[in-house]
Structures are given as structure tokens and as C-alpha cells.
Design a protein around this motif. Structure first.
Motif, PDB file in Angstrom:
ATOM      1  N   ARG A 140     -10.585  42.561 -32.226  1.00  0.00           N
ATOM      2  CA  ARG A 140     -10.008  43.907 -32.322  1.00  0.00           C
ATOM      3  C   ARG A 140      -9.839  44.322 -33.786  1.00  0.00           C
ATOM      4  O   ARG A 140     -10.115  45.462 -34.166  1.00  0.00           O
ATOM      5  N   SER A 141      -9.368  43.382 -34.620  1.00  0.00           N
ATOM      6  CA  SER A 141      -9.142  43.684 -36.037  1.00  0.00           C
ATOM      7  C   SER A 141     -10.452  44.013 -36.746  1.00  0.00           C
ATOM      8  O   SER A 141     -10.527  44.983 -37.510  1.00  0.00           O
ATOM      9  N   LEU A 142     -11.501  43.220 -36.488  1.00  0.00           N
ATOM     10  CA  LEU A 142     -12.803  43.482 -37.105  1.00  0.00           C
ATOM     11  C   LEU A 142     -13.374  44.806 -36.605  1.00  0.00           C
ATOM     12  O   LEU A 142     -13.938  45.586 -37.393  1.00  0.00           O
ATOM     13  N   SER A 143     -13.216  45.103 -35.326  1.00  0.00           N
ATOM     14  CA  SER A 143     -13.695  46.383 -34.781  1.00  0.00           C
ATOM     15  C   SER A 143     -12.989  47.554 -35.452  1.00  0.00           C
ATOM     16  O   SER A 143     -13.619  48.559 -35.819  1.00  0.00           O
ATOM     17  N   ALA A 144     -11.681  47.447 -35.598  1.00  0.00           N
ATOM     18  CA  ALA A 144     -10.913  48.524 -36.227  1.00  0.00           C
ATOM     19  C   ALA A 144     -11.319  48.715 -37.683  1.00  0.00           C
ATOM     20  O   ALA A 144     -11.396  49.847 -38.176  1.00  0.00           O
ATOM     21  N   GLN A 145     -11.614  47.610 -38.360  1.00  0.00           N
ATOM     22  CA  GLN A 145     -12.047  47.699 -39.753  1.00  0.00           C
ATOM     23  C   GLN A 145     -13.377  48.441 -39.857  1.00  0.00           C
ATOM     24  O   GLN A 145     -13.555  49.319 -40.725  1.00  0.00           O
ATOM     25  N   ILE A 146     -14.308  48.116 -38.963  1.00  0.00           N
ATOM     26  CA  ILE A 146     -15.609  48.801 -38.953  1.00  0.00           C
ATOM     27  C   ILE A 146     -15.426  50.282 -38.629  1.00  0.00           C
ATOM     28  O   ILE A 146     -16.025  51.160 -39.270  1.00  0.00           O
ATOM     29  N   ALA A 192     -22.905  47.027 -43.354  1.00  0.00           N
ATOM     30  CA  ALA A 192     -23.112  45.862 -44.225  1.00  0.00           C
ATOM     31  C   ALA A 192     -21.971  45.715 -45.221  1.00  0.00           C
ATOM     32  O   ALA A 192     -21.476  44.611 -45.463  1.00  0.00           O
ATOM     33  N   GLY A 193     -21.539  46.834 -45.801  1.00  0.00           N
ATOM     34  CA  GLY A 193     -20.434  46.792 -46.746  1.00  0.00           C
ATOM     35  C   GLY A 193     -19.146  46.336 -46.099  1.00  0.00           C
ATOM     36  O   GLY A 193     -18.366  45.560 -46.677  1.00  0.00           O
ATOM     37  N   CYS A 194     -18.901  46.804 -44.888  1.00  0.00           N
ATOM     38  CA  CYS A 194     -17.690  46.438 -44.153  1.00  0.00           C
ATOM     39  C   CYS A 194     -17.695  44.945 -43.833  1.00  0.00           C
ATOM     40  O   CYS A 194     -16.679  44.259 -44.008  1.00  0.00           O
ATOM     41  N   LEU A 195     -18.822  44.433 -43.361  1.00  0.00           N
ATOM     42  CA  LEU A 195     -18.905  43.009 -43.040  1.00  0.00           C
ATOM     43  C   LEU A 195     -18.817  42.146 -44.303  1.00  0.00           C
ATOM     44  O   LEU A 195     -18.255  41.047 -44.275  1.00  0.00           O
ATOM     45  N   ALA A 196     -19.356  42.643 -45.421  1.00  0.00           N
ATOM     46  CA  ALA A 196     -19.247  41.904 -46.683  1.00  0.00           C
ATOM     47  C   ALA A 196     -17.784  41.776 -47.095  1.00  0.00           C
ATOM     48  O   ALA A 196     -17.329  40.704 -47.511  1.00  0.00           O
ATOM     49  N   LEU A 208     -23.845  39.898 -50.726  1.00  0.00           N
ATOM     50  CA  LEU A 208     -23.669  39.870 -49.275  1.00  0.00           C
ATOM     51  C   LEU A 208     -24.263  41.107 -48.616  1.00  0.00           C
ATOM     52  O   LEU A 208     -24.910  41.014 -47.558  1.00  0.00           O
ATOM     53  N   VAL A 209     -24.043  42.279 -49.220  1.00  0.00           N
ATOM     54  CA  VAL A 209     -24.584  43.523 -48.659  1.00  0.00           C
ATOM     55  C   VAL A 209     -26.105  43.438 -48.572  1.00  0.00           C
ATOM     56  O   VAL A 209     -26.710  43.797 -47.545  1.00  0.00           O
ATOM     57  N   GLU A 210     -26.749  42.953 -49.616  1.00  0.00           N
ATOM     58  CA  GLU A 210     -28.209  42.847 -49.617  1.00  0.00           C
ATOM     59  C   GLU A 210     -28.685  41.889 -48.536  1.00  0.00           C
ATOM     60  O   GLU A 210     -29.676  42.152 -47.839  1.00  0.00           O
ATOM     61  N   GLN A 211     -27.983  40.761 -48.374  1.00  0.00           N
ATOM     62  CA  GLN A 211     -28.387  39.801 -47.354  1.00  0.00           C
ATOM     63  C   GLN A 211     -28.149  40.354 -45.945  1.00  0.00           C
ATOM     64  O   GLN A 211     -28.944  40.126 -45.031  1.00  0.00           O
ATOM     65  N   LEU A 212     -27.059  41.093 -45.766  1.00  0.00           N
ATOM     66  CA  LEU A 212     -26.774  41.704 -44.462  1.00  0.00           C
ATOM     67  C   LEU A 212     -27.777  42.800 -44.143  1.00  0.00           C
ATOM     68  O   LEU A 212     -28.250  42.924 -42.999  1.00  0.00           O
ATOM     69  N   MET A 213     -28.114  43.617 -45.125  1.00  0.00           N
ATOM     70  CA  MET A 213     -29.113  44.675 -44.912  1.00  0.00           C
ATOM     71  C   MET A 213     -30.449  44.068 -44.491  1.00  0.00           C
ATOM     72  O   MET A 213     -31.137  44.580 -43.603  1.00  0.00           O
ATOM     73  N   SER A 214     -30.805  42.969 -45.152  1.00  0.00           N
ATOM     74  CA  SER A 214     -32.052  42.290 -44.794  1.00  0.00           C
ATOM     75  C   SER A 214     -31.998  41.779 -43.357  1.00  0.00           C
ATOM     76  O   SER A 214     -32.978  41.895 -42.604  1.00  0.00           O
ATOM     77  N   ALA A 215     -30.849  41.250 -42.962  1.00  0.00           N
ATOM     78  CA  ALA A 215     -30.705  40.757 -41.591  1.00  0.00           C
ATOM     79  C   ALA A 215     -30.779  41.896 -40.588  1.00  0.00           C
ATOM     80  O   ALA A 215     -31.408  41.762 -39.517  1.00  0.00           O
ATOM     81  N   PHE A 216     -30.172  43.054 -40.890  1.00  0.00           N
ATOM     82  CA  PHE A 216     -30.209  44.206 -39.978  1.00  0.00           C
ATOM     83  C   PHE A 216     -31.616  44.797 -39.872  1.00  0.00           C
ATOM     84  O   PHE A 216     -31.949  45.421 -38.862  1.00  0.00           O
TER      85      PHE A 216
END
Length: 313
Positions: free
Chosen positions: A17-23, A73-77, A141-149
Motif C-alpha cells: 500500500r505504501s509503495l502504491s501510494a508513493q507511485i 522509474a524515478g519513484c522506484l529509484a 537506478l533510473v537508467e537501469q529501471l528505464m532499460s528494464a521497462f
């Protein structure tokens, strides 16, 4: 239409729930996104899914994805740095550097935090290196997440943390190596200070009083109770030579001279009582020391004090 899904191993519902709210908070800040989108989550026996869905036309899809993907990506980073970085760092210290004792881990992590969070507003922390910066780590982290997405719209967060963090882990490894060096130097320094404290404790006083005059910077004068220059060569110099052989980053000559002459009391006359060598002398000689910044001897050798010196306790 499902845009993205974040898959996490089945964990506490509050975490999901906390991660969802953050996103959701981050996505609400996006501009020029007219199509409605929703965030929801669901559970299976082994996983939780955080789903981001939107009502898109074919023309809208690329525009929304181009805005949503960097935001996500920024949020997950931010989430990884805030909630996972400490555990990733501790894992590095245990698995790669073979530290297991809780005392060692906590001390090294303290040095790591000084490096990692300098840009986060911590006080009394020196700026060490831009490569340790918070923004740099987030960008990696953002670059690695973007690549994963780009590869999949369903990201396994646990899998990403285990297999896609090489560049980020390299940054943390560099911080850990620096912290371990600092920790080892500090431990060696404290061990050496303890040795000097013990030697001072078992040694009988040879003279009643020493006046240590700190004229400023690295200029010191050592006087006896008659305010005459002390010649350390008149005393047993055995320990002095041993001290000078140590690779210690403070004023060896002053400390070794004081130990050699072994005074019962040391009066330190200085306008800078927080100087490292003065703190070291006080640490070694403990209750034998008295710091003075405003007395007749100070006036003679240090001149008139500045206004802030007179007001200081």
C-alpha cells in the motif's frame, strides 16, 4: 489498458500500500496527461502486483508511456534508495568484505552514511566525492529501471534488485571500501591513543607543571612552571623515539615531548581549543589537562583575545 505492473514477492500489505501510494503521488504531478489512469494491486499465493492502468487511444499510448515510464522509474529509484540501500550495503559488507560482527558493521555503516547522504542535509559531514552523491546514485537506478521497462511492462522488483544493479552496486562498493579504510584508520588511532593513555597512567610525574602555548596554526611552545623553554633532551627519550616511529596523523613531536617530560599538570593556552592535536592531548592526558584561552600567560604569548574569545565559555 495495463501500462505497467510492479511485481513483488508476497510481503506485508502495508508495504505494498505504501509503495502504491508513493507511485500515485508522483504520477499526480505529471502534466498534460488527460486520459484517466488508476493504480491498484492484487495478491496471489506468492506475489503482489501493483498495477498501473489507463484508458488510452492508440495515439495517446506513446505519449503517456513516455511520461509515465520516467516518472515510475524515478519513484522506484527513490524507493530503493530509501528502503533498500541500507540492506544492500550491509549485504556487501558481509558477503564481499567478510564483516560479521555487529559492532564492526554498525561502525562501518556509520562511515558509509557520512558519504552516502552528504547531499541530504546532514550536518558536520565533509563533502567526500561527487561519485558518492545521492543524485548520481538515483540517476544510475533510473537508467537501469528505464532499460528494464523497455524490455517488459511487468517488472519484478525482487528480480531487479538481485540481477540488474551492477552499476549501482559498484557505487556502493566504492563507498564501502572508503568506509572500511576510514574505520581501520580510526581503530588503529584509538588503539594507539589507548596505548599512550596507559603509558601516561603508569608513568610517574617528572615535573609539576607544563604550559603548552599554542601560538596559532601548527606553532607550539612548551614551557615549565617558571615559563622557561623545556629541553626534552634532558629527560629519558626512549618513549619519544618509539612514538616518532608510528605513522600517526597528528603532531607527534608535541605529544611525544609531553609524554617524555611527564608533567603532573598541563595548562594548554590556546585560542583554538577544538584543534585536533589539542583534543588528542586532552584525550591522552585526561584530567591532567586544563585548557585556558584568557589568562595572564595567554595575554603574554597569544596577545589580546578577540571579542568572541572573551565571550566563549
Amino acid at each position: 489498458m495495463e501500462l505497467f505492473a510492479i511485481v513483488v514477492m508476497k510481503v506485508d500489505e502495508l508495504y505494498v500500500r505504501s509503495l502504491s501510494a508513493q507511485i500515485e503521488r508522483e504520477l499526480q504531478l505529471l502534466h498534460n496527461v488527460e486520459s484517466g489512469w488508476t493504480i491498484g494491486y492484487e495478491w496471489t499465493e506468492t506475489h503482489a502486483y501493483i498495477r498501473l492502468e489507463a484508458n488510452l487511444t492508440e495515439l495517446e499510448a506513446p505519449i503517456i508511456r513516455n511520461q509515465v515510464m520516467p516518472c515510475l522509474a524515478g519513484c522506484l529509484a527513490d524507493h530503493i534508495i530509501a528502503d533498500k540501500e541500507s540492506s544492500i550495503l550491509r549485504s556487501l559488507l558481509i558477503k564481499e568484505f567478510k564483516y560479521e560482527a555487529q559492532e564492526d558493521l554498525e561502525a562501518i555503516e556509520g562511515y558509509c552514511k557520512q558519504s552516502l547522504y552528504t547531499e541530504s542535509g546532514m550536518e558536520d559531514v565533509p563533502v567526500l566525492s561527487n561519485s558518492f552523491g545521492l543524485q548520481r546514485r538515483k540517476q544510475i537506478l533510473v537508467e537501469q529501471l528505464m532499460s528494464a521497462f523497455e524490455e517488459t511492462s511487468r517488472l519484478s522488483l525482487d528480480g531487479f534488485l538481485h540481477f540488474r544493479l551492477q552499476d549501482y552496486a559498484d557505487e556502493l562498493r566504492e563507498v564501502a571500501e572508503y568506509a572500511i579504510d576510514e574505520y581501520m584508520m580510526d581503530r588503529q588511532y584509538q588503539e594507539f591513543i589507548s596505548l599512550l593513555q596507559y603509558f601516561v597512567y603508569i608513568q610517574e610525574a617528572k615535573i609539576p607543571v607544563v604550559h603548552l602555548i599554542h601560538k596559532g596554526g601548527h606553532e607550539f611552545v612548551i614551557l615549565n612552571d617558571r615559563l622557561e623553554l623545556i629541553d626534552a633532551n634532558e629527560f629519558d627519550a626512549t618513549f619519544k623515539l618509539e612514538v616518532l616511529e608510528k605513522d600517526i596523523n597528528f603532531e607527534d613531536m608535541i605529544v611525544s615531548t609531553l609524554i617524555t617530560v611527564s608533567p603532573a599538570n598541563i595548562y594548554i593556552h590556546t585560542r583554538d581549543p577544538d584543534m585536533t592535536v589539542i583534543k588528542t592531548i586532552r584525550q591522552i592526558f585526561e584530567d591532567r589537562t586544563t585548557v585556558c584561552s584568557y589568562c595572564r600567560t595567554c595575554d603574554i604569548y597569544l596577545g589580546e583575545p578577540k571579542k568572541q574569545d572573551q565571550l566563549s565559555p
